[in-house]
Design a protein around this motif. Structure first.
Motif, PDB file in Angstrom:
ATOM      1  N   ASP A 115       0.197  -5.886   1.214  1.00  0.00           N
ATOM      2  CA  ASP A 115       0.581  -6.170   2.603  1.00  0.00           C
ATOM      3  C   ASP A 115      -0.500  -5.812   3.606  1.00  0.00           C
ATOM      4  N   VAL A 116      -1.624  -5.255   3.147  1.00  0.00           N
ATOM      5  CA  VAL A 116      -2.710  -4.945   4.078  1.00  0.00           C
ATOM      6  C   VAL A 116      -3.897  -5.842   3.763  1.00  0.00           C
ATOM      7  N   SER A 164       0.838  -1.204   0.000  1.00  0.00           N
ATOM      8  CA  SER A 164       0.000   0.000   0.000  1.00  0.00           C
ATOM      9  C   SER A 164       0.871   1.252   0.000  1.00  0.00           C
ATOM     10  N   TYR A 167       0.847   4.006  -3.200  1.00  0.00           N
ATOM     11  CA  TYR A 167       0.616   5.431  -2.921  1.00  0.00           C
ATOM     12  C   TYR A 167       1.765   6.264  -3.487  1.00  0.00           C
ATOM     13  N   ALA A 173      -4.407   8.950   6.084  1.00  0.00           N
ATOM     14  CA  ALA A 173      -4.681   8.017   4.971  1.00  0.00           C
ATOM     15  C   ALA A 173      -4.193   6.611   5.280  1.00  0.00           C
ATOM     16  N   MET A 174      -4.371   6.170   6.521  1.00  0.00           N
ATOM     17  CA  MET A 174      -3.915   4.816   6.826  1.00  0.00           C
ATOM     18  C   MET A 174      -4.945   3.948   7.539  1.00  0.00           C
ATOM     19  N   PHE A 231      -6.896   1.027   6.000  1.00  0.00           N
ATOM     20  CA  PHE A 231      -6.207  -0.245   5.737  1.00  0.00           C
ATOM     21  C   PHE A 231      -6.244  -1.173   6.955  1.00  0.00           C
ATOM     22  N   VAL A 232      -6.945  -0.757   7.995  1.00  0.00           N
ATOM     23  CA  VAL A 232      -6.940  -1.542   9.237  1.00  0.00           C
ATOM     24  C   VAL A 232      -8.382  -1.903   9.600  1.00  0.00           C
ATOM     25  N   ARG A 240      -1.464  -1.968  14.696  1.00  0.00           N
ATOM     26  CA  ARG A 240      -2.409  -2.819  15.439  1.00  0.00           C
ATOM     27  C   ARG A 240      -1.842  -3.229  16.791  1.00  0.00           C
ATOM     28  N   ASN A 297      -4.450  14.742  -0.129  1.00  0.00           N
ATOM     29  CA  ASN A 297      -4.190  14.191   1.198  1.00  0.00           C
ATOM     30  C   ASN A 297      -2.831  14.650   1.709  1.00  0.00           C
ATOM     31  N   ARG A 298      -1.869  14.623   0.831  1.00  0.00           N
ATOM     32  CA  ARG A 298      -0.502  15.039   1.192  1.00  0.00           C
ATOM     33  C   ARG A 298      -0.484  16.526   1.586  1.00  0.00           C
ATOM     34  N   ILE A 356       4.506   0.000   8.450  1.00  0.00           N
ATOM     35  CA  ILE A 356       4.576  -1.456   8.390  1.00  0.00           C
ATOM     36  C   ILE A 356       5.453  -1.916   7.225  1.00  0.00           C
ATOM     37  N   SER A 416       3.372   6.340   7.962  1.00  0.00           N
ATOM     38  CA  SER A 416       4.003   7.536   7.376  1.00  0.00           C
ATOM     39  C   SER A 416       4.302   7.389   5.896  1.00  0.00           C
TER      40      SER A 416
HETATM   41  C1  LIG Z   1      -1.690   5.795   1.725  1.00  0.00           C
HETATM   42  S1  LIG Z   1      -0.197   5.661   2.644  1.00  0.00           S
HETATM   43  C2  LIG Z   1      -0.219   7.190   3.544  1.00  0.00           C
HETATM   44  C3  LIG Z   1       1.164   7.758   3.784  1.00  0.00           C
HETATM   45  C4  LIG Z   1       1.188   9.075   4.552  1.00  0.00           C
HETATM   46  N1  LIG Z   1       0.563   8.937   5.854  1.00  0.00           N
HETATM   47  C5  LIG Z   1       0.487  10.147   3.776  1.00  0.00           C
HETATM   48  O1  LIG Z   1      -0.689  10.408   4.073  1.00  0.00           O
HETATM   49  O2  LIG Z   1       1.064  10.725   2.856  1.00  0.00           O
HETATM   50  C6  LIG Z   1      -0.690   4.492   3.922  1.00  0.00           C
HETATM   51  C7  LIG Z   1       0.484   3.981   4.741  1.00  0.00           C
HETATM   52  O3  LIG Z   1       0.004   3.224   5.852  1.00  0.00           O
HETATM   53  C8  LIG Z   1       0.892   2.127   6.050  1.00  0.00           C
HETATM   54  N2  LIG Z   1       0.181   1.102   6.828  1.00  0.00           N
HETATM   55  C9  LIG Z   1      -0.881   0.353   6.442  1.00  0.00           C
HETATM   56  N3  LIG Z   1      -1.261  -0.468   7.442  1.00  0.00           N
HETATM   57  C10 LIG Z   1      -0.423  -0.227   8.488  1.00  0.00           C
HETATM   58  C11 LIG Z   1      -0.311  -0.747   9.805  1.00  0.00           C
HETATM   59  N4  LIG Z   1      -1.144  -1.698  10.243  1.00  0.00           N
HETATM   60  N5  LIG Z   1       0.651  -0.266  10.613  1.00  0.00           N
HETATM   61  C12 LIG Z   1       1.512   0.694  10.164  1.00  0.00           C
HETATM   62  N6  LIG Z   1       1.463   1.217   8.930  1.00  0.00           N
HETATM   63  C13 LIG Z   1       0.505   0.780   8.101  1.00  0.00           C
HETATM   64  C14 LIG Z   1       1.249   1.697   4.661  1.00  0.00           C
HETATM   65  O4  LIG Z   1       2.429   0.918   4.630  1.00  0.00           O
HETATM   66  C15 LIG Z   1       1.395   3.036   3.966  1.00  0.00           C
HETATM   67  O5  LIG Z   1       2.708   3.514   4.042  1.00  0.00           O
END
Ligand SMILES: C[S@@+](CC[C@H](N)C(=O)[O-])C[C@H]1O[C@@H](n2cnc3c(N)ncnc32)[C@H](O)[C@@H]1O
Length: 274
Positions: free
Chosen positions: A219-220, A25, A29, A166-167, A170-171, A139, A63-64, A113, A87
């Motif tokens: 990976d998510v 993910s 991105y 934006a994360m 994915f959870v 998590r 988002n950025r 992650i 991040s």
């Molecule tokens: C869409 S990117 C967003 C990056 C940044 N926060 C931004 O907004 O520009 C989502 C990020 O969440 C991370 N991510 C997804 N699930 C995660 C988890 N369970 N723990 C930590 N990071 C996670 C991904 O690896 C990815 O780098």
């Protein structure tokens, strides 16, 4: 970075071939943002995503830009330390760049992650005493809070800016809500939390199954928008600063004109812990 089989350049030593063959993910991105820290499989996934949601690149950029405004807002409010979870791959406008431009010793801990994202952040931060990158899964917040790098850089007596940008989409619920609750509980009074999140009940819902299927191969385990009230739940007892939860490109000015979001499917807010 052109063809990205050379993960070693990221400081990862022996590259695990799986990193390059399975999209992540973070790297999808990065590809959407036009970055160059992604592999062919990530670019292919980004192409498929754009075919389903043509505005995905625009949303990533909006988002950025929100992330930048959120950090500036927190700096204005006196926050000097940041915990940026999820991040991503370092790209233009990283949190430490924004913060340390204004406050030289602002402290930043990046958590992700994705090992490629963390290795690359580690390279960039090698000579930065006030910032670090840690590979961890949100998590498991206890592991994050107990991590030596987090404890070294973040002073639990001072406000912290928690960034979950934006994360969380994915959870899954069972992990996301308790983890965010625990993270919020750990924050000293006067801290802030910024969240942006894919929202359901938009045009992008039509692509929901296809998008979920695409991310299941990464990976998510999920990529699912939540309703506004489900997203607000993440803020717990914090007080949303005006204008509250709005389209990501409208924070903090609030709804503009007729409020037509175009193809936007991401909302954002900042909460303050008292
Ligand atoms: C869409 S990117 C967003 C990056 C940044 N926060 C931004 O907004 O520009 C989502 C990020 O969440 C991370 N991510 C997804 N699930 C995660 C988890 N369970 N723990 C930590 N990071 C996670 C991904 O690896 C990815 O780098």
């Amino acid at each position: 970075m052109t063809d990205h089989s050379g993960v070693g350049f990221l400081g990862m030593g022996n590259a695990d071939a799986d990193y390059s063959s399975r999209p992540s993910s973070a790297r999808i991105y990065d590809a959407l943002l036009g970055g160059n820290h992604n592999f062919a499989a990530d670019r292919e996934a980004a192409k498929r995503l754009l075919a389903m949601i043509p505005a995905a690149g625009e949303m990533a950029r909006a988002n950025r830009a929100f992330l930048n405004r959120a950090v500036q807002f927190m700096l204005d409010a006196g926050v000097r330390q940041f915990l940026d979870i999820g991040s991503g791959i370092p790209t233009v406008g990283n949190v430490h760049e924004i913060a340390q431009r204004r406050v030289e010793d602002a402290r930043v801990v990046y958590i992700d992650i994705d090992p490629v994202a963390v290795a690359h952040a580690g390279e960039i931060l090698r000579d930065n005493r006030f910032a670090t990158a840690v590979q961890a899964d949100m998590r498991f917040p206890e592991a994050i809070l107990a991590h030596a790098g987090v404890r070294r850089l973040l002073d639990q007596q001072e406000p912290i800016g928690l960034l979950l940008v934006a994360m969380l989409h994915f959870v899954p619920d069972d992990d996301a809500y308790p983890a965010v609750e625990r993270l919020l509980a750990s924050l000293p009074p006067g801290s802030y939390v910024a969240i942006s999140h894919g929202v359901s009940e938009t045009a992008a819902d039509a692509a929901g199954d296809g998008v979920a299927d695409l991310y299941r191969r990464t990976d998510v385990s999920t990529a699912t928008g939540r309703t506004r009230s489900q997203i607000k739940r993440f803020f717990g007892d914090t007080e949303l600063v005006p204008p509250g939860l709005v389209w990501v490109h409208e924070w903090p000015a609030g709804p503009q004109g007729d409020g037509d979001p175009g193809d936007m499917a991401v909302v954002a807010a900042i909460g303050r812990k008292s």
